[in-house]
Structures are given as C-alpha cells and as structure tokens.
Design an enzyme around this catalytic site. Structure first.
Site, PDB file in Angstrom:
ATOM      1  N   TYR A  67       0.797  -1.304  -0.092  1.00  0.00           N
ATOM      2  CA  TYR A  67       0.036   0.399   0.423  1.00  0.00           C
ATOM      3  C   TYR A  67       0.745   1.300  -0.164  1.00  0.00           C
ATOM      4  O   TYR A  67       1.043   2.230  -0.661  1.00  0.00           O
ATOM      5  CB  TYR A  67      -0.993   0.104   1.066  1.00  0.00           C
ATOM      6  CG  TYR A  67      -1.574   1.088   1.545  1.00  0.00           C
ATOM      7  CD1 TYR A  67      -2.825   1.495   0.648  1.00  0.00           C
ATOM      8  CD2 TYR A  67      -1.614   2.012   1.819  1.00  0.00           C
ATOM      9  CE1 TYR A  67      -3.353   2.353   0.781  1.00  0.00           C
ATOM     10  CE2 TYR A  67      -2.240   3.642   1.962  1.00  0.00           C
ATOM     11  CZ  TYR A  67      -3.390   3.608   1.845  1.00  0.00           C
ATOM     12  OH  TYR A  67      -4.039   4.361   1.810  1.00  0.00           O
ATOM     13  N   ASP A  92       0.477   7.069  10.180  1.00  0.00           N
ATOM     14  CA  ASP A  92       1.560   6.343  10.129  1.00  0.00           C
ATOM     15  C   ASP A  92       2.930   6.412   9.945  1.00  0.00           C
ATOM     16  O   ASP A  92       3.797   6.049  10.234  1.00  0.00           O
ATOM     17  CB  ASP A  92       1.181   4.707   9.640  1.00  0.00           C
ATOM     18  CG  ASP A  92       0.691   4.499   8.047  1.00  0.00           C
ATOM     19  OD1 ASP A  92       1.334   4.968   7.528  1.00  0.00           O
ATOM     20  OD2 ASP A  92      -0.635   4.721   7.456  1.00  0.00           O
ATOM     21  N   ASP A 143      -7.022  18.981  10.222  1.00  0.00           N
ATOM     22  CA  ASP A 143      -7.632  18.799   9.503  1.00  0.00           C
ATOM     23  C   ASP A 143      -7.578  19.225   7.848  1.00  0.00           C
ATOM     24  O   ASP A 143      -7.107  20.112   7.543  1.00  0.00           O
ATOM     25  CB  ASP A 143      -9.463  19.283   9.431  1.00  0.00           C
ATOM     26  CG  ASP A 143     -10.515  18.684   8.514  1.00  0.00           C
ATOM     27  OD1 ASP A 143     -10.013  19.423   7.226  1.00  0.00           O
ATOM     28  OD2 ASP A 143     -10.369  17.805   8.446  1.00  0.00           O
ATOM     29  N   ASP A 161      -3.751  10.029   1.657  1.00  0.00           N
ATOM     30  CA  ASP A 161      -3.792   8.843   2.805  1.00  0.00           C
ATOM     31  C   ASP A 161      -4.734   8.756   3.609  1.00  0.00           C
ATOM     32  O   ASP A 161      -4.221   8.799   4.238  1.00  0.00           O
ATOM     33  CB  ASP A 161      -2.061   8.755   3.193  1.00  0.00           C
ATOM     34  CG  ASP A 161      -2.284   7.432   3.619  1.00  0.00           C
ATOM     35  OD1 ASP A 161      -3.308   6.453   3.456  1.00  0.00           O
ATOM     36  OD2 ASP A 161      -1.379   7.343   4.437  1.00  0.00           O
ATOM     37  N   SER A 163      -8.477   7.048   6.008  1.00  0.00           N
ATOM     38  CA  SER A 163      -8.782   5.901   6.186  1.00  0.00           C
ATOM     39  C   SER A 163     -10.343   6.195   5.511  1.00  0.00           C
ATOM     40  O   SER A 163     -10.315   6.674   5.235  1.00  0.00           O
ATOM     41  CB  SER A 163      -8.886   6.173   7.701  1.00  0.00           C
ATOM     42  OG  SER A 163      -9.233   7.426   7.915  1.00  0.00           O
ATOM     43  N   ASP A 164     -11.018   5.094   6.038  1.00  0.00           N
ATOM     44  CA  ASP A 164     -12.695   5.060   6.057  1.00  0.00           C
ATOM     45  C   ASP A 164     -13.289   6.589   5.936  1.00  0.00           C
ATOM     46  O   ASP A 164     -13.249   6.580   7.184  1.00  0.00           O
ATOM     47  CB  ASP A 164     -13.136   3.807   6.331  1.00  0.00           C
ATOM     48  CG  ASP A 164     -12.513   2.379   5.447  1.00  0.00           C
ATOM     49  OD1 ASP A 164     -12.254   2.683   4.197  1.00  0.00           O
ATOM     50  OD2 ASP A 164     -11.908   1.774   6.151  1.00  0.00           O
ATOM     51  N   TYR A 241      -5.894  -6.153   4.302  1.00  0.00           N
ATOM     52  CA  TYR A 241      -7.190  -5.032   4.083  1.00  0.00           C
ATOM     53  C   TYR A 241      -8.660  -5.932   3.118  1.00  0.00           C
ATOM     54  O   TYR A 241      -8.447  -7.337   3.028  1.00  0.00           O
ATOM     55  CB  TYR A 241      -6.977  -4.042   3.089  1.00  0.00           C
ATOM     56  CG  TYR A 241      -6.076  -3.097   3.568  1.00  0.00           C
ATOM     57  CD1 TYR A 241      -5.640  -3.071   4.337  1.00  0.00           C
ATOM     58  CD2 TYR A 241      -5.112  -1.888   2.838  1.00  0.00           C
ATOM     59  CE1 TYR A 241      -4.878  -2.238   4.805  1.00  0.00           C
ATOM     60  CE2 TYR A 241      -4.563  -1.398   2.738  1.00  0.00           C
ATOM     61  CZ  TYR A 241      -4.056  -1.115   4.476  1.00  0.00           C
ATOM     62  OH  TYR A 241      -3.319  -0.081   4.668  1.00  0.00           O
TER      63      TYR A 241
END
Length: 304
Positions: A67, A92, A143, A161, A163-164, A241
C-alpha cells in the site's frame, strides 16, 4: 480486541457487511482513544505490528509495503519533476518514508488530523514512523480539507492517505457515522486539491476496494472526470485489507499524462536496491489492468 475469541483481534465494519477478519494477538502495545478515534497497536503472531483505527486495520508490518509504496510511487513516478509534495493524512508515516527516500522529491508538507496516531507509530512502529524524522518534511496537525482551503501554496503532487469515510464497529446493524476522513471523499475536496496543484500537477487518493465499494469508486471517478482531463483507477493487493485489495484514484491537470507508463522507471533490481519490497515499473503498469466488471463500469461511466 474481540471478546468472543480471546487473544484475537477481529475487524468488522458496516463498510464490508457480512464478513470479518481476525489476527492472533501476541501483545497489546497501545489501546487508547484520541479526540478523534480509537487507536490500537499490537504485535500479531504472523503479521508483525498492527495499527487499528476505530477497529479497522490501517497496516501490518508484513504487507504494508504493497500500500505505502503504491500510493506514493504511482503518482510520483508519473510526474517528470515531483519536487514538492503534499500529504493529507498518512499519520502512520509510511508515505513520508517513501517520499523521503525518493531522489526527485525535495520538499514534503504533511497535514495529519490526529497527532496521537503519529506519536503511536513513532513510538511503537519505527519501521514506518521513521519517515517523520526526514529533513524534507514539514508537519502540520489539523484537518486536511481545511488546510487545502486556507493554504496558498502549490504542489506538484498531492497524496491523500485517508482512512475509511465512516467509523467501523463490531455491530454491523449499528447506524453508521462519519469518521475523521469523511470530508476527504467528496467533490468539494477534489476541487480544492485541483486549486492547489501546480501546472502539470498530479493527485492520488485512497480509493477503497473494487469488491466492496464499486458504486463509491464509480461515483468518485465520474466526479473527477468532470474536474480533471486525465483520471485513472489503479489497485494493489494487500492481504489484511478488506477483500485483500485496495485502490487509488489518480488525476492529472496535464492532458498529456499517461499514468500507465511511468516517467521514472525502476526495474526490479533498482527497486530492490532502493529498499522497496513491492513496487517496480512492471507492477506500476499492471496496477491499471482492472478486472472486467469494474473496468466495464468505469468505461460506461466515462462515455456518458
């Protein structure tokens, strides 16, 4: 951690209903709540260290390269001079790690909403968190959508990048709610990115799974084609994933861009010498070869 299976972490979400994925836990390293989300880091029995946000796996050490390398190098190696890069999300550290070792990248600006994710990875997963020590990096906490709205800077590359867009949960029947990344999955956000791209600029965004989110992908790609002259969808295989796969939406404001043929070409030997585990020029090209069902949907939508 799953109370029904002692010693195991189980991922469930209304974004992938009717399925679950479990990893055996050897040791819990961190289990805390930030202002935005539930953060867990643990050592698994076979996949190394794992980061979970709101119950959804963000990476495992075993397969994170598939990824991190792809979301970074698909756009960067498609640009002839990717000197200045903006990263939205990526707490991360994996994307900035890849940008830090890319010889063509000179400056990286990152905006991550949750500083506790950054600290968790710097402390517990230095194989990814090492990217935060790069002298190329300027890091902002906040943000990403608001950062794009307020900044006047221009970038050769923008990488989102995220997250959902909705929060995961153990109960599939629960009502869903927006997660911290919800604002990064709408037309307004893509328009803001376009405004912040330099001439010939390229963006790449996390694009969910073709097996689970074909409708969302088709809608986003369609909106992007109203905004950018060149739009492509690519994917990579990441075992931990949902459905073992995740994709990327790539857009360019240069009509001559051909994402399917990298400008910077690294064969397998060169990639290995650079410390890469997944990406090479052949994988770059293959990432745009899609299964018939999603290729057909995107082609029909393109021709409307």
């Amino acid at each position: 951690m799953d109370q029904d299976m002692k010693g195991w972490f189980t991922e469930r979400s209304p974004m992938w209903p009717g399925q679950a994925f479990s990893l055996k836990v050897n040791k819990v390293l961190l289990d805390t709540h930030s202002k935005f989300q539930h953060i867990q880091v643990f050592e698994s029995s076979h996949y190394g260290k794992v980061l979970s946000l709101d119950g959804a796996i963000q990476f495992t050490e075993r397969d994170e390269a598939s990824y991190q390398e792809m979301i970074t190098l698909l756009p960067v190696n498609s640009h002839p001079a990717p000197k200045k890069v903006l990263v939205v999300g990526g707490g991360d550290g994996g994307v900035v790690r890849e940008l830090a070792r890319h010889p063509g990248v000179e400056q990286v600006i990152q905006c991550e909403i949750d500083d506790q994710v950054i600290e968790a990875c710097k402390t517990h997963v230095p194989s990814l968190g090492c990217g935060f020590s790069s002298p190329k990096l300027t890091l902002y906490t906040g943000d990403g959508a608001e950062f794009l709205k307020n900044t006047t800077e221009k970038f050769d590359i923008i990488i989102t990048d995220a997250s959902d867009p909705i929060v995961s949960g153990e109960d599939e029947a629960e009502s869903t709610k927006d997660g911290p990344a919800a604002s990064l999955f709408n037309e307004d956000y893509y328009n803001r990115m376009k405004d912040r791209l330099a001439p010939g600029g390229i963006l790449c965004c996390q694009g969910e799974s073709i097996w689970l989110h074909a409708e969302l992908i088709t809608r986003l790609v369609g909106k992007c084609r109203e905004i950018f002259p060149v739009v492509e969808y690519a994917f990579t295989c990441t075992p931990t994933y949902p459905a073992g796969q995740i994709g990327f939406i790539l857009c360019s404001n240069n009509p001559a861009t051909n994402f399917r043929e990298p400008v910077t070409v690294w064969d397998e030997g060169k990639a290995e010498n650079m410390g890469l585990k997944y990406y090479n020029a052949a994988i770059h090209r293959a990432a745009f070869v899609l299964p018939t069902f999603i290729s057909s949907q995107l082609s029909k939508q393109k021709n409307k």
